[in-house]
Every structure is written in structure tokens, then in C-alpha cells.
Design an enzyme around this catalytic site. Structure first.
Site, PDB file in Angstrom:
ATOM      1  N   ASP A 190       0.878  -1.171   0.000  1.00 44.82           N
ATOM      2  CA  ASP A 190       0.000   0.000   0.000  1.00 44.82           C
ATOM      3  C   ASP A 190       0.914   1.220   0.000  1.00 44.82           C
ATOM      4  OD1 ASP A 190      -1.799   2.016   0.427  1.00 44.82           O
ATOM      5  OD2 ASP A 190      -2.620   1.224   2.305  1.00 44.82           O
TER       6      ASP A 190
ATOM      7  N   ALA B 221       0.653   5.140  -0.370  1.00 50.56           N
ATOM      8  CA  ALA B 221      -0.271   6.270  -0.453  1.00 50.56           C
ATOM      9  C   ALA B 221       0.429   7.607  -0.232  1.00 50.56           C
ATOM     10  CB  ALA B 221      -1.384   6.096   0.585  1.00 50.56           C
TER      11      ALA B 221
ATOM     12  N   LYS C 156      -2.758  12.090  -1.955  1.00 51.56           N
ATOM     13  CA  LYS C 156      -1.881  12.943  -1.164  1.00 51.56           C
ATOM     14  C   LYS C 156      -0.819  13.620  -2.012  1.00 51.56           C
ATOM     15  CE  LYS C 156      -3.856  10.669   2.329  1.00 51.56           C
ATOM     16  NZ  LYS C 156      -4.694   9.496   2.369  1.00 51.56           N
TER      17      LYS C 156
HETATM   18  C1  LMR Z   1      -5.849   8.789   7.139  1.00 52.18           C
HETATM   19  O1  LMR Z   1      -5.290   7.758   7.525  1.00 52.18           O
HETATM   20  O2  LMR Z   1      -6.171   9.709   7.901  1.00 52.18           O
HETATM   21  C2  LMR Z   1      -6.121   8.957   5.672  1.00 52.18           C
HETATM   22  O3  LMR Z   1      -5.699   7.851   4.951  1.00 52.18           O
HETATM   23  C3  LMR Z   1      -7.511   9.349   5.378  1.00 52.18           C
HETATM   24  C4  LMR Z   1      -8.507   8.283   5.644  1.00 52.18           C
HETATM   25  O4  LMR Z   1      -9.357   8.071   4.782  1.00 52.18           O
HETATM   26  O5  LMR Z   1      -8.502   7.656   6.719  1.00 52.18           O
END
Ligand code: LMR
Length: 394
Positions: free
Chosen positions: A208, A210, A243
């Protein structure tokens, strides 16, 4: 029929967003949900994204459907962004998805179809939505040790020991960089050791990723996933553009599935398209197209990279300021981990009671496990947080 439904447990991160909104204090500080904010507390539209939107508006002639797995141009730029030349393109199947979460969901469904008995191993802790989706899909899961609460660093010995017990065909979910929620990451040697164990056990990595570009830089943050891609016969990747392109609400993500050979890749590609069709048919295209425009144009790409680098360096500066301030106030080095962590998050190691006290007494909102969003801070709020942490006894 609908009366049979049960209340679902609230998502802790989204619940916190709601509580923050309802707090009338104007001194409140939001360190909850993982959304980047600049020093003014604004989540800006990146310059390159705005420019790409203008170009798209001027040049787009139709809103007809794209391909079922999304646009091939998007697949290419994302494959190159994440994997560079670590693996032959002929081995990589791809599908655009609604955001990184859509990609995670899709990878898990693919695992369910290909290996219904596979256990998905998650780091302890991990992003709460990982176990939540796995549970929703009725799949098997297990945890491997990851975070040492005392040192606030990776418990690498524990992690390796647990990974040595995974079975052939099991899937190990790893955060490619910028671990969420802890901020503690493996170094390159440790990643190599993880690859050795996965190969030895016949397990499949599921990455993953992100926050590429939020940690040590665009290429550095992809170094682990590229190393694994070069060594593993099979690998699954869920990548998000939310992001690093700041296109949160456009829902822009991708599945990259590395197959052992071109034939398996073709079948995998067909299955990804099939899954899109079953779930939502054609994926959203707007964000994907912006990303494609930016990454295909030298000028826009350079500007995007420069802005992303500013974002990254800004977060590193805040990390250092917070670590320094806490060292000054506490007279100890026990907060040095904040400057060593990478990405948007750090887990502070506060107890649940301290987290509540920080919220109720100081108006500081962090996730219940004491994860803070570094980008929620600025020069003014760093000392406020530092004093509050000491005040509640962290
Ligand atoms: C987070 O961990 O705060 C982000 O990935 C946003 C989410 O959707 O939780």
C-alpha cells in the site's frame, strides 16, 4: 428489510473529523485525518493540478467512457512513477480505481478470487480501514509485530520472527513508505531481509503506497517497492494519488499487479477489468487524467515535483521543530523519534486517557492511538502541542 440492519462501528478517523467540526473553540487544533495542510491550515490545489485542469478543460471533447480498467496512459505514467524500470512492463497488469482505498479493496477481492484460503497479514498497528475491509470481505487475516511502543521505532526482530511463520500463498500487506499510523519505517537493509523471508516462505507482498514523495523523496520512497518488484515473482500494489497530487476528492488510485509472466499478466488484467465492472463499471477519470497530463509534460512535472518537495521539506521542518521543542521542555531525548519518523504521521505514544485529555483540555485532536498529522501543525501550534503533551504527562 432495512430494519434488520445493525449500526456499524464508527470509523475512528472520520468520527474524529466530526468531533473537531463540532468543537466551538477557535483555539482547537486538528491533527486527525491524513490530509495535507499548509501553514495557513489550507489544503491547496497544487499549481500543476490547476494548470492541468485548465488544459483539460480547453482540450477535452467528450465525457464518454474510458476503458474498463481506466486509461492506458494513466497506467503507464503510474507504473513508471511507482516502479520505474524495476520490472518488465509486460508483467504488470493495471486498473484505475476510485482512490487508494478503491485499489486496496480491489486487490483484496483479487486475492479472494485467486487464493481463497490466503491469510492477509497486517502490521500491528496498521491503517484501521485495512482490517475493516478485510473483515467486510470475509477474508482471513493475521498480524505481524511492527511497532515498538517504547522506542517508537520498528520492532524489526519481532516483525521478522512473525513473517517467518507465514504460509506459502499468504499475502503480507506492507506500507511502501511513510507507515500509517506510526511514521516508523524500515531501512533498505531491513527491506531486503523482508524480501528474503517472503521469498523463502512463498508469500506474496501487497504494497500500500499512499504517500510517495512525503517521506525521503519520490524515488527514495519507492525504493522498497522497486526492490521487491525486481525480486518477487508476484506482487500486488495499491497506489494513491490523493496525497502526492492533492486530488483527494477526485478519487484517483491504481492497482498494479505484477505477474510471473506475460500470460498470467493477461489473465490478471482481464480479472481486474472484470472486478471494476462488477463494482462500479468504469473508474473515475478526471483525477487520473490530470495526473497523466502532469506526468507526461516536462514543465508541469517539474513544477509538481518542486511543490511536492516543498511540502515534504515543510513537514520535515515541523518534525524537527517539535522534537527540539519537546527536548527543551522535557530535558530529555525521549521525543527524538519525531524527527526520525517519516511521512505525514507520527505515533506519539500517549495513552488513550491522555489523548482524551489533550482533546478536552487543550482542544488538540489526534487519533485515539495518539497518531498526529504533522501537516496539521505550524510554527505557532508546535509549541502549543509540545506544552500540552508535557502537561498531560506524555
Ligand atoms: C488517514 O489515515 O487519515 C487517511 O488515509 C484518510 C482516511 O481516509 O482515513
Amino acid at each position: 428489510m432495512l430494519e434488520n440492519l445493525q449500526q456499524q462501528p464508527p470509523d475512528k478517523i472520520l468520527q474524529l473529523m466530526q468531533m473537531y467540526r463540532e468543537d466551538p473553540r477557535d483555539t482547537k487544533i486538528d491533527l486527525g485525518v491524513g490530509v495535507y495542510k499548509n501553514a495557513q491550515g489550507v489544503t491547496p490545489i497544487m499549481r500543476a493540478v490547476k494548470a492541468a485542469e485548465k488544459r483539460l478543460w480547453e482540450s477535452e471533447t467528450t465525457k464518454a467512457y474510458t476503458a474498463l480498467a481506466g486509461d492506458a496512459g494513466f497506467h503507464k505514467v503510474m507504473r513508471e512513477l511507482v516502479l520505474a524500470d524495476s520490472v518488465a512492463p509486460e508483467r504488470v497488469a493495471a486498473a484505475a480505481t476510485p482512490g487508494g482505498t478503491g485499489a486496496i479493496h480491489m486487490v483484496l477481492e483479487l486475492i479472494k478470487m485467486a487464493g481463497p484460503d490466503a491469510t492477509v497479514w497486517l502490521s500491528a498497528p496498521t491503517w484501521p480501514n485495512h482490517p475493516s475491509i478485510i473483515r467486510h470481505l470475509g477474508m482471513k487475516m493475521a498480524e505481524y509485530r511492527y511497532f515498538d511502543n517504547t522506542s517508537r521505532a520498528v520492532d524489526f526482530e519481532g516483525m521478522l520472527a512473525d513473517l517467518k511463520t507465514v504460509k506459502a500463498g499468504d499475502v503480507v500487506l506492507l506500507h511502501g513508505c511513510c507507515h500509517n499510523p506510526t511514521g516508523a519505517n524500515l531501512n533498505q537493509t531491513q527491506w531486503e531481509q523482508v524480501a528474503d523471508v517472503l521469498l523463502e516462505r512463498g508469500a506474496i507482498p501487497f504494497i500500500d503506497i499512499a504517500y510517495q514523495g512525503f517521506g525521503d523523496g519520490l524515488d527514495q520512497d519507492a525504493a522498497a517497492v522497486r526492490m521487491l518488484a525486481g525480486r518477487m515473482p508476484e506482487m500486488l500494489i495499491a497506489a494513491s494519488c490523493s496525497k502526492n497530487f492533492g486530488v483527494y476528492r477526485e478519487r484517483t488510485g491504481i492497482v498494479l499487479a505484477i505477474a510471473p509472466d506475460a500470460d498470467t499478466r493477461a489473465t490478471t488484467q482481464g480479472n481486474l477489468a472484470h472486478l471494476n465492472r462488477q463494482n462500479f463499471s468504469f473508474p473515475p477519470d478526471h483525477g487520473a487524467r490530470l495526473v497523466t497530463i502532469i506526468l507526461s509534460d516536462d514543465e508541469l512535472r517539474a513544477d509538481w515535483m518542486a511543490e511536492l518537495e516543498d511540502v515534504r521539506l515543510g513537514m520535515l521542518t515541523i518534525r524537527q521543530q517539535l522534537a527540539d521543542e519537546l527536548q527543551r521542555l522535557s530535558g530529555s531525548d525521549r521525543f527524538a523519534f519525531i524527527a526520525q519518523h517519516r511521512g505525514m504521521f507520527s505515533r506519539m505514544g500517549a495513552t488513550p486517557e491522555q489523548v482524551v485529555e489533550l482533546r478536552e483540555k487543550h482542544g488538540i485532536y489526534m487519533v485515539g492511538d495518539s497518531r498526529i498529522n504533522i501537516a496539521g501543525l505550524n510554527e505557532t501550534t508546535v509549541p502549543i502541542l509540545a506544552r500540552a503533551l508535557i502537561d498531560v504527562g506524555v
